[in-house]
Design a protein around this motif. Structure first.
Motif, PDB file in Angstrom:
ATOM      1  N   SER A  58      -0.619  16.327  10.286  1.00 28.28           N
ATOM      2  CA  SER A  58      -0.028  14.989  10.359  1.00 28.28           C
ATOM      3  C   SER A  58       0.642  14.610   9.044  1.00 28.28           C
ATOM      4  N   LYS A  59       0.369  15.383   8.001  1.00 29.04           N
ATOM      5  CA  LYS A  59       0.971  15.070   6.687  1.00 29.04           C
ATOM      6  C   LYS A  59       1.969  16.122   6.227  1.00 29.04           C
ATOM      7  N   SER A  60       1.691  17.373   6.510  1.00 27.50           N
ATOM      8  CA  SER A  60       2.624  18.426   6.082  1.00 27.50           C
ATOM      9  C   SER A  60       2.397  19.683   6.907  1.00 27.50           C
ATOM     10  N   GLN A  61       3.429  20.513   6.977  1.00 29.34           N
ATOM     11  CA  GLN A  61       3.317  21.794   7.665  1.00 29.34           C
ATOM     12  C   GLN A  61       4.012  22.876   6.847  1.00 29.34           C
ATOM     13  N   TYR A  62       3.521  24.078   6.999  1.00 28.64           N
ATOM     14  CA  TYR A  62       4.216  25.196   6.361  1.00 28.64           C
ATOM     15  C   TYR A  62       5.471  25.527   7.175  1.00 28.64           C
ATOM     16  N   GLN A  63       6.501  25.970   6.479  1.00 36.10           N
ATOM     17  CA  GLN A  63       7.741  26.333   7.172  1.00 36.10           C
ATOM     18  C   GLN A  63       8.256  27.656   6.617  1.00 36.10           C
ATOM     19  N   LEU A  64       8.686  28.505   7.518  1.00 34.53           N
ATOM     20  CA  LEU A  64       9.244  29.802   7.131  1.00 34.53           C
ATOM     21  C   LEU A  64      10.757  29.714   7.064  1.00 34.53           C
ATOM     22  N   TRP A  65      11.329  30.334   6.053  1.00 35.34           N
ATOM     23  CA  TRP A  65      12.779  30.465   5.927  1.00 35.34           C
ATOM     24  C   TRP A  65      13.114  31.944   5.828  1.00 35.34           C
ATOM     25  N   ILE A  66      14.160  32.346   6.536  1.00 34.74           N
ATOM     26  CA  ILE A  66      14.572  33.757   6.501  1.00 34.74           C
ATOM     27  C   ILE A  66      15.952  33.832   5.847  1.00 34.74           C
ATOM     28  N   VAL A  67      16.018  34.530   4.747  1.00 36.83           N
ATOM     29  CA  VAL A  67      17.298  34.726   4.063  1.00 36.83           C
ATOM     30  C   VAL A  67      17.962  35.942   4.699  1.00 36.83           C
TER      31      VAL A  67
END
Lengths: 252, 219
Positions: free
Chosen positions: A179-188
């Protein structure tokens, strides 16, 4: 910007998915309309679909059930337990009293090996690595600035261009409050422009080890790096960082 | 009482629970398309999120046929559908804690997660499922909405679909169920693109409102 455009993008999102530019536009509009959820129209489309769907007449194939059962909820259950506890739970304890100690030890070792191989065979990450011809793999490196907050994180990421699928494994990733933060994946992607591809958001739990399927929003053809950030719930379109973990794959 | 949620199929005038091992049967339909997690029981997904090992099996029992049906419909091959179904369940388990019974039924949430994953897969592959003929699509609309629906979320949505004009019903079905693009629909039905966009948007808004109304009733 009118609500019409917001709802048009939501209806597109629910029926066909969005382009990169539309994703950014929708995120921007949702930020201006906090009372609207991105799931609203997707749930509506799902309800519409269910109302018209013929009653399913086929069970989930047994092979898929077995594979999924072995993951025990994608890291929520079995993958969250130490490997040793999985092994011992499959071994009948009373057997050791029926055999000489040496034979029992050998049997235990065989059971342990068999269970480990059985588990690996059905681990989706292992399956992808075994079946996809072009899997790249990399281990997570903690960014220097994040080492204080994320000192013990380890794990790996695998990706197949051909399958457009991949998995991330993390050990000891600090638990987040969704509810406060989530991990996020980025693909270069070296074949794309400077903007990394959104690989989806996910949560860490207290189980110690988690396996997360990569949820890339766009096609990825040449992943040069996988980067983890921590963002607001639901993720963001453009991350302001900081980067927490990085994995740079090599063919393998 | 059967704890599955009374999802029935008609057999010789009786209505039976769909679970293979369940022997409950009923003289009348109780809840077609009923949710497997009734308001009195804890949602399966919350049990999954808590790490209850049996809940994983229960989730596959309850939603395996639905996930498999959607996967087959929205995948180019059975092999692809198998990969998709596996990804969907892993998605479900990792997002299980997000399910809110006040917003939609568990079955609808599962279908949403499944559809999102399947749409993503189709987009990444740059493919669409094979489009049916318009006649076939229209026939399915006509027969499906004739089903008897009672008192649950699917019932509300079905009644709402019944109230839509035939063209709007067809447009939304082609977009939502068949996966046609708005442009494809406009060309095949020979109507303006703007009309297609408006009809899909307004139709989904109405369904969303119907879901919201149900959520408010439940609270």
């Amino acid at each position: 910007m009118s609500d019409d455009r917001l709802f048009e993008l939501l209806s597109l999102d629910a029926t066909h998915g969005l382009s990169d530019a539309e994703e950014r536009e929708l995120e921007s509009l949702l930020a201006q309309n906090p009372d609207v959820s991105r799931d609203d129209f997707a749930l509506a489309a799902a309800a519409f679909d269910l109302a018209l769907l013929e009653e399913p007449d086929q069970e989930l194939p047994a092979s898929i059930r077995k594979s999924l059962a072995s993951t025990g909820g994608a890291g929520i259950v079995l993958f969250g337990q130490p490997a040793s506890s999985r092994v011992s739970s499959n071994r009948p304890p009373s057997r050791a009293h029926w055999f000489p100690i040496g034979l029992a030890a050998a049997a235990v070792a065989l059971v342990a090996l068999g269970t480990m191989l059985w588990s690996e065979k059905r681990d989706p990450m292992q399956q992808l690595m075994a079946n996809a011809p072009d899997v790249v793999r990399a281990t997570w490196t903690i960014v220097d600035a994040a080492k204080l907050m994320y000192p013990d994180v380890s794990g790996e990421v695998v990706w197949s261009d051909a399958r457009q699928a991949g998995y991330m494994r993390f050990r000891n990733l600090p638990v987040n409050d969704p509810s406060k933060s989530q991990y996020q994946l980025w693909i270069v992607d070296s074949k794309r422009d400077k903007h990394p591809v959104d690989g989806g958001v996910f949560d860490a739990n207290a189980d110690g080890e988690i396996l997360i399927p990569i949820d890339s929003k766009l096609r990825v053809d040449a992943p040069a790096a996988f980067v983890i950030t921590r963002e607001q719930p639901g993720g963001v379109v453009v991350s302001a960082g900081p980067h927490l973990l990085i994995a740079a794959p090599a063919k393998g | 009482m059967c704890d599955v949620g009374l999802a029935d199929s008609r057999r010789r005038g009786r209505y039976r629970c769909e679970r293979r091992w369940c022997t409950q049967d009923f003289a009348r339909p109780l809840q077609l398309y009923a949710d497997v997690s009734s308001p009195q029981t804890e949602p399966i997904l919350h049990r999954v999120a808590r790490g209850e090992e049996r809940a994983v099996e229960a989730c596959m029992d309850a939603y395996g046929p639905l996930v498999w049906a959607l996967s087959r419909r929205m995948s180019p091959s059975n092999e692809d559908a198998a990969d998709a179904a596996q990804e969907i369940f892993i998605d479900l388990w990792t997002k299980a804690a997000r399910y809110d019974p006040a917003i939609a039924s568990e079955k609808t949430f599962v279908a949403m997660i499944a559809r999102r994953r399947l749409i993503d897969r189709l987009r990444k592959r740059g493919r669409r499922p094979q489009a049916q003929s318009l006649t076939a699509a229209a026939d399915v609309v006509a027969t499906s909405v004739d089903r008897v629906m009672v008192q649950d979320e699917a019932g509300r949505v079905s009644r709402l679909i019944d109230q839509l004009k035939p063209q709007q019903k067809q447009v939304i079905r082609l977009a939502v169920v068949e996966g046609w693009t708005h442009t494809q629909i406009a060309e095949r039905l020979d109507i303006p693109l703007g009309t297609v966009k408006t009809q899909v948007r307004r139709g989904l808004q109405r369904v969303r409102d119907a879901l919201s109304a149900g959520g408010e009733e439940a609270q």
